[in-house]
Design a protein around this motif. Sequence first.
Motif, PDB file in Angstrom:
ATOM      1  N   VAL A   8      11.528  26.383  13.807  1.00  0.00           N
ATOM      2  CA  VAL A   8      11.247  25.281  12.888  1.00  0.00           C
ATOM      3  C   VAL A   8      11.290  23.991  13.692  1.00  0.00           C
ATOM      4  N   LEU A   9      10.214  23.204  13.561  1.00  0.00           N
ATOM      5  CA  LEU A   9      10.088  21.946  14.292  1.00  0.00           C
ATOM      6  C   LEU A   9      10.135  20.769  13.329  1.00  0.00           C
ATOM      7  N   THR A  10      10.704  19.688  13.791  1.00  0.00           N
ATOM      8  CA  THR A  10      10.702  18.454  13.014  1.00  0.00           C
ATOM      9  C   THR A  10      10.431  17.295  13.958  1.00  0.00           C
ATOM     10  N   GLN A  11      10.058  16.184  13.378  1.00  0.00           N
ATOM     11  CA  GLN A  11       9.814  14.971  14.160  1.00  0.00           C
ATOM     12  C   GLN A  11      10.209  13.805  13.279  1.00  0.00           C
TER      13      GLN A  11
ATOM     14  N   ARG B 226      10.855  18.314  17.879  1.00  0.00           N
ATOM     15  CA  ARG B 226      11.940  19.098  18.479  1.00  0.00           C
ATOM     16  C   ARG B 226      12.235  20.312  17.614  1.00  0.00           C
ATOM     17  N   ILE B 227      12.813  21.322  18.241  1.00  0.00           N
ATOM     18  CA  ILE B 227      13.197  22.539  17.526  1.00  0.00           C
ATOM     19  C   ILE B 227      14.525  22.277  16.835  1.00  0.00           C
ATOM     20  N   VAL B 228      14.576  22.556  15.525  1.00  0.00           N
ATOM     21  CA  VAL B 228      15.815  22.364  14.778  1.00  0.00           C
ATOM     22  C   VAL B 228      16.423  23.685  14.309  1.00  0.00           C
ATOM     23  N   ALA B 229      15.649  24.767  14.367  1.00  0.00           N
ATOM     24  CA  ALA B 229      16.179  26.069  13.954  1.00  0.00           C
ATOM     25  C   ALA B 229      15.371  27.191  14.586  1.00  0.00           C
ATOM     26  N   THR B 230      16.059  28.278  14.891  1.00  0.00           N
ATOM     27  CA  THR B 230      15.423  29.513  15.347  1.00  0.00           C
ATOM     28  C   THR B 230      15.608  30.534  14.234  1.00  0.00           C
ATOM     29  N   LEU B 231      14.505  30.940  13.609  1.00  0.00           N
ATOM     30  CA  LEU B 231      14.575  31.917  12.527  1.00  0.00           C
ATOM     31  C   LEU B 231      14.533  33.346  13.067  1.00  0.00           C
ATOM     32  N   VAL B 232      13.731  33.573  14.101  1.00  0.00           N
ATOM     33  CA  VAL B 232      13.645  34.876  14.764  1.00  0.00           C
ATOM     34  C   VAL B 232      13.728  34.621  16.266  1.00  0.00           C
TER      35      VAL B 232
ATOM     36  N   ASP C 285      13.048  16.351   2.303  1.00  0.00           N
ATOM     37  CA  ASP C 285      13.214  14.952   2.689  1.00  0.00           C
ATOM     38  C   ASP C 285      11.919  14.150   2.623  1.00  0.00           C
ATOM     39  N   GLY C 286      10.822  14.782   2.219  1.00  0.00           N
ATOM     40  CA  GLY C 286       9.537  14.092   2.123  1.00  0.00           C
ATOM     41  C   GLY C 286       8.712  14.146   3.391  1.00  0.00           C
ATOM     42  N   SER C 287       9.273  14.642   4.485  1.00  0.00           N
ATOM     43  CA  SER C 287       8.546  14.773   5.748  1.00  0.00           C
ATOM     44  C   SER C 287       8.292  16.253   6.028  1.00  0.00           C
ATOM     45  N   PRO C 288       7.092  16.570   6.505  1.00  0.00           N
ATOM     46  CA  PRO C 288       6.795  17.982   6.749  1.00  0.00           C
ATOM     47  C   PRO C 288       7.467  18.507   8.021  1.00  0.00           C
ATOM     48  N   GLU C 289       7.845  19.763   7.972  1.00  0.00           N
ATOM     49  CA  GLU C 289       8.289  20.489   9.152  1.00  0.00           C
ATOM     50  C   GLU C 289       7.174  21.469   9.496  1.00  0.00           C
ATOM     51  N   THR C 290       7.140  21.920  10.750  1.00  0.00           N
ATOM     52  CA  THR C 290       6.189  22.939  11.165  1.00  0.00           C
ATOM     53  C   THR C 290       6.983  24.162  11.599  1.00  0.00           C
ATOM     54  N   VAL C 291       6.528  25.320  11.168  1.00  0.00           N
ATOM     55  CA  VAL C 291       7.130  26.581  11.602  1.00  0.00           C
ATOM     56  C   VAL C 291       6.112  27.235  12.523  1.00  0.00           C
TER      57      VAL C 291
ATOM     58  N   ALA D 160       0.849  -1.192   0.000  1.00  0.00           N
ATOM     59  CA  ALA D 160       0.000   0.000   0.000  1.00  0.00           C
ATOM     60  C   ALA D 160       0.883   1.239   0.000  1.00  0.00           C
ATOM     61  N   ALA D 161       0.344   2.337  -0.484  1.00  0.00           N
ATOM     62  CA  ALA D 161       1.075   3.606  -0.461  1.00  0.00           C
ATOM     63  C   ALA D 161       1.309   4.007   0.994  1.00  0.00           C
ATOM     64  N   PRO D 162       2.460   4.639   1.271  1.00  0.00           N
ATOM     65  CA  PRO D 162       2.729   5.025   2.654  1.00  0.00           C
ATOM     66  C   PRO D 162       1.711   6.048   3.143  1.00  0.00           C
ATOM     67  N   ALA D 163       1.387   5.942   4.419  1.00  0.00           N
ATOM     68  CA  ALA D 163       0.434   6.884   5.014  1.00  0.00           C
ATOM     69  C   ALA D 163       1.063   8.275   5.067  1.00  0.00           C
ATOM     70  N   ALA D 164       0.244   9.272   4.952  1.00  0.00           N
ATOM     71  CA  ALA D 164       0.735  10.646   5.021  1.00  0.00           C
ATOM     72  C   ALA D 164       1.330  10.896   6.405  1.00  0.00           C
ATOM     73  N   ILE D 165       2.446  11.600   6.424  1.00  0.00           N
ATOM     74  CA  ILE D 165       3.127  11.888   7.681  1.00  0.00           C
ATOM     75  C   ILE D 165       2.544  13.171   8.256  1.00  0.00           C
ATOM     76  N   ALA D 166       2.139  13.093   9.505  1.00  0.00           N
ATOM     77  CA  ALA D 166       1.560  14.267  10.162  1.00  0.00           C
ATOM     78  C   ALA D 166       2.676  15.257  10.502  1.00  0.00           C
ATOM     79  N   PRO D 167       2.425  16.542  10.312  1.00  0.00           N
ATOM     80  CA  PRO D 167       3.441  17.533  10.669  1.00  0.00           C
ATOM     81  C   PRO D 167       3.603  17.622  12.186  1.00  0.00           C
ATOM     82  N   PRO D 168       4.761  18.046  12.658  1.00  0.00           N
ATOM     83  CA  PRO D 168       4.990  18.180  14.101  1.00  0.00           C
ATOM     84  C   PRO D 168       3.990  19.151  14.729  1.00  0.00           C
ATOM     85  N   ASP D 169       3.540  18.819  15.942  1.00  0.00           N
ATOM     86  CA  ASP D 169       2.570  19.633  16.666  1.00  0.00           C
ATOM     87  C   ASP D 169       3.296  20.565  17.632  1.00  0.00           C
TER      88      ASP D 169
END
Length: 191
Positions: free
Chosen positions: A113-116, A124-130, A89-95, A52-61
């Motif tokens: 910027v958050l990633t999981q 987790r936080i991977v970058a501080t833009l401001v 990378d195919g996975s969503p990040e949340t800003v 089956a096609a991979p399930a959609a990846i939920a963005p970090p909360d």
Amino acid sequence: MQQSVVPELAHTHTRPIHWLATATAVAGVVALSSVVQPGSATAAQPGPGAKAAPAAIAPPDPAAVTFPVDCGPTEVVVQKKASGDLDGDGSPETVAVVRCDAGSGTPPNGVYVLTQGGAAKKPRIVATLVDPKDRLSVTGFAVRDGAVTATLLGYSSADVPSCCPDVKDRAKWQWKNGAFIRSTPSDAQSI
């Protein structure tokens, strides 16, 4: 009896030849459609070994993150958030745009910027833009086409009251060579 100023036109009266021409045209379309057919359908159900096609990846909360913002007795509030694949990378990040939940004034924003990734249970936080220490407020925030854009409102000096930012800047961040690089959007206009 009144006479018409427009002469009678021959083609405004139907004659048997008109009906014959129409019938011939319709018969031609029907005959052609019976000869020209679409290809056979090729859809099929997947077999027992198909994956089956991979399930959609939920963005970090952002609600699951502790932001590095010192608000004293007040809470940190997420004002805005947007998600998208910023690093390709195919996975969503949340800003997330956050600030202290102050009762009055204009508390500065932080933009993170958050990633999981993979097996990580919490984002987790991977970058501080401001950084909130820069005393900037964020408006016009968006995540589009792998980039983060925002309008930043700030102060020309420490003497400017925090209620009334007097500097406006547009910023764009994109992931390049392992880091978020800040630039000015091409559609930015200075004031």
